[in-house]
Write a protein that holds these residues in place. Structure first.
Motif, PDB file in Angstrom:
ATOM      1  N   SER A 184       0.815  -1.220   0.000  1.00 55.08           N
ATOM      2  CA  SER A 184       0.000   0.000   0.000  1.00 55.08           C
ATOM      3  C   SER A 184       0.848   1.269   0.000  1.00 55.08           C
ATOM      4  N   ALA A 185       2.016   1.250   0.644  1.00 52.12           N
ATOM      5  CA  ALA A 185       2.876   2.439   0.660  1.00 52.12           C
ATOM      6  C   ALA A 185       3.439   2.728  -0.731  1.00 52.12           C
ATOM      7  N   LYS A 186       3.913   1.700  -1.418  1.00 54.80           N
ATOM      8  CA  LYS A 186       4.449   1.905  -2.765  1.00 54.80           C
ATOM      9  C   LYS A 186       3.329   2.283  -3.735  1.00 54.80           C
ATOM     10  N   TYR A 187       2.175   1.643  -3.591  1.00 60.90           N
ATOM     11  CA  TYR A 187       1.020   1.980  -4.426  1.00 60.90           C
ATOM     12  C   TYR A 187       0.682   3.464  -4.279  1.00 60.90           C
ATOM     13  N   ALA A 188       0.591   3.940  -3.045  1.00 62.48           N
ATOM     14  CA  ALA A 188       0.258   5.347  -2.798  1.00 62.48           C
ATOM     15  C   ALA A 188       1.307   6.275  -3.421  1.00 62.48           C
ATOM     16  N   ALA A 189       2.571   5.905  -3.315  1.00 59.90           N
ATOM     17  CA  ALA A 189       3.642   6.717  -3.903  1.00 59.90           C
ATOM     18  C   ALA A 189       3.553   6.719  -5.426  1.00 59.90           C
ATOM     19  N   MET A 190       3.166   5.601  -6.016  1.00 65.73           N
ATOM     20  CA  MET A 190       3.089   5.500  -7.476  1.00 65.73           C
ATOM     21  C   MET A 190       1.954   6.339  -8.057  1.00 65.73           C
ATOM     22  N   ILE A 191       0.870   6.516  -7.305  1.00 68.93           N
ATOM     23  CA  ILE A 191      -0.251   7.294  -7.846  1.00 68.93           C
ATOM     24  C   ILE A 191      -0.173   8.771  -7.470  1.00 68.93           C
ATOM     25  N   ALA A 192       0.734   9.152  -6.556  1.00 68.68           N
ATOM     26  CA  ALA A 192       0.936  10.553  -6.187  1.00 68.68           C
ATOM     27  C   ALA A 192       1.759  11.244  -7.274  1.00 68.68           C
ATOM     28  N   PRO A 232       4.760  12.525  -9.132  1.00 65.75           N
ATOM     29  CA  PRO A 232       6.119  11.980  -8.974  1.00 65.75           C
ATOM     30  C   PRO A 232       7.079  12.849  -8.169  1.00 65.75           C
ATOM     31  N   LYS A 233       7.043  14.151  -8.335  1.00 69.23           N
ATOM     32  CA  LYS A 233       8.004  15.029  -7.653  1.00 69.23           C
ATOM     33  C   LYS A 233       7.487  15.546  -6.318  1.00 69.23           C
ATOM     34  N   SER A 234       6.328  15.089  -5.883  1.00 65.42           N
ATOM     35  CA  SER A 234       5.766  15.545  -4.615  1.00 65.42           C
ATOM     36  C   SER A 234       6.437  14.833  -3.437  1.00 65.42           C
ATOM     37  N   ASP A 235       6.155  15.324  -2.236  1.00 68.98           N
ATOM     38  CA  ASP A 235       6.705  14.702  -1.027  1.00 68.98           C
ATOM     39  C   ASP A 235       6.155  13.298  -0.803  1.00 68.98           C
ATOM     40  N   ASP A 236       5.060  12.960  -1.487  1.00 70.31           N
ATOM     41  CA  ASP A 236       4.445  11.645  -1.358  1.00 70.31           C
ATOM     42  C   ASP A 236       4.659  10.769  -2.589  1.00 70.31           C
ATOM     43  N   GLY A 237       5.373  11.270  -3.592  1.00 66.34           N
ATOM     44  CA  GLY A 237       5.535  10.564  -4.858  1.00 66.34           C
ATOM     45  C   GLY A 237       6.579   9.466  -4.822  1.00 66.34           C
ATOM     46  N   ILE A 238       6.723   8.809  -5.954  1.00 62.88           N
ATOM     47  CA  ILE A 238       7.612   7.653  -6.056  1.00 62.88           C
ATOM     48  C   ILE A 238       9.082   8.039  -5.859  1.00 62.88           C
ATOM     49  N   ASP A 239       9.469   9.253  -6.276  1.00 66.35           N
ATOM     50  CA  ASP A 239      10.854   9.681  -6.059  1.00 66.35           C
ATOM     51  C   ASP A 239      11.159   9.781  -4.564  1.00 66.35           C
ATOM     52  N   ALA A 240      10.224  10.352  -3.804  1.00 69.61           N
ATOM     53  CA  ALA A 240      10.401  10.465  -2.349  1.00 69.61           C
ATOM     54  C   ALA A 240      10.407   9.081  -1.706  1.00 69.61           C
ATOM     55  N   TYR A 241       9.537   8.210  -2.177  1.00 73.20           N
ATOM     56  CA  TYR A 241       9.480   6.844  -1.660  1.00 73.20           C
ATOM     57  C   TYR A 241      10.821   6.129  -1.897  1.00 73.20           C
ATOM     58  N   ASN A 242      11.325   6.213  -3.142  1.00 67.89           N
ATOM     59  CA  ASN A 242      12.600   5.565  -3.469  1.00 67.89           C
ATOM     60  C   ASN A 242      13.753   6.149  -2.661  1.00 67.89           C
TER      61      ASN A 242
END
Length: 184
Positions: free
Chosen positions: A26-34, A36-46
């Motif tokens: 669920s955490a990666k899913y949420a990051a993938m749909i946010a 990309p450059k946001s604080d919640d996006g996949i770049d921040a997750y990675n």
């Protein structure tokens, strides 16, 4: 998780592709749909994953005979973080008489990380003996590193047959919290 595991087993029974799988994250899913450059996006997750796991480098050691050892569990990449981690590890390794790069249990990861790893640890130490340790769990980007190093004779690969999945994959978010990996 059980649902994702059963779907994965069914897909792999038909396709025989280690990059074809479904996971519940669920955490990666949420990051993938946010965004990309946001604080919640996949770049921040990675970035968070790379920082928490030291970009995959879990051990550096000096072994008898001044052998320098590195254990890498996965290729994680975060802009501005991972290159510094890899560069610091390379500075440690370069003072050894030989280098052991332990990729056992490394299922792969980010191709940018693997490319940088190859340039940093292998191409910049061609004056030394380099040994890459592999096993049946080495796949994807880790397998590509071992194969490329073996083919261009820049390292000696030691161990058992690798997994056999040295191709790229894309990850797709599927509601409500699944991530599908598909080869391309």
């Amino acid at each position: 998780n059980v649902f994702a595991q059963r779907i994965t087993e069914d897909m792999q029974a038909v396709a025989h592709d280690g990059h074809l799988y479904l996971s519940f994250d669920s955490a990666k899913y949420a990051a993938m749909i946010a965004p990309p450059k946001s604080d919640d996006g996949i770049d921040a997750y990675n970035r968070d994953v790379a920082v928490r796991e030291n970009s995959g480098i879990v051990k550096l050691a000096i072994l008898p005979g001044n052998l320098r050892y590195l254990k890498l569990t996965g290729f994680q990449w975060a802009q501005g973080v991972s290159a510094a981690v890899y560069d610091a590890a390379e500075r440690f390794l370069r003072d050894g008489d030989a280098i052991i790069l332990d990729l056992r249990e490394n299922g792969g990861g980010n191709s940018d990380a693997a490319d940088y790893f190859g340039k940093t640890f292998i191409n910049s130490n061609l004056d030394k003996s380099i040994y890459i340790l592999v096993d049946g769990h080495v796949a994807s980007a880790a397998e590509a590193i071992a194969y490329g190093s073996q083919q261009d004779h820049s390292a000696i690969v030691v161990g058992s047959t690798t997994y056999g999945a040295a191709n790229n994959n894309k990850k797709v978010p599927i509601a409500p919290g699944f991530v599908l990996s598909v080869s391309y």
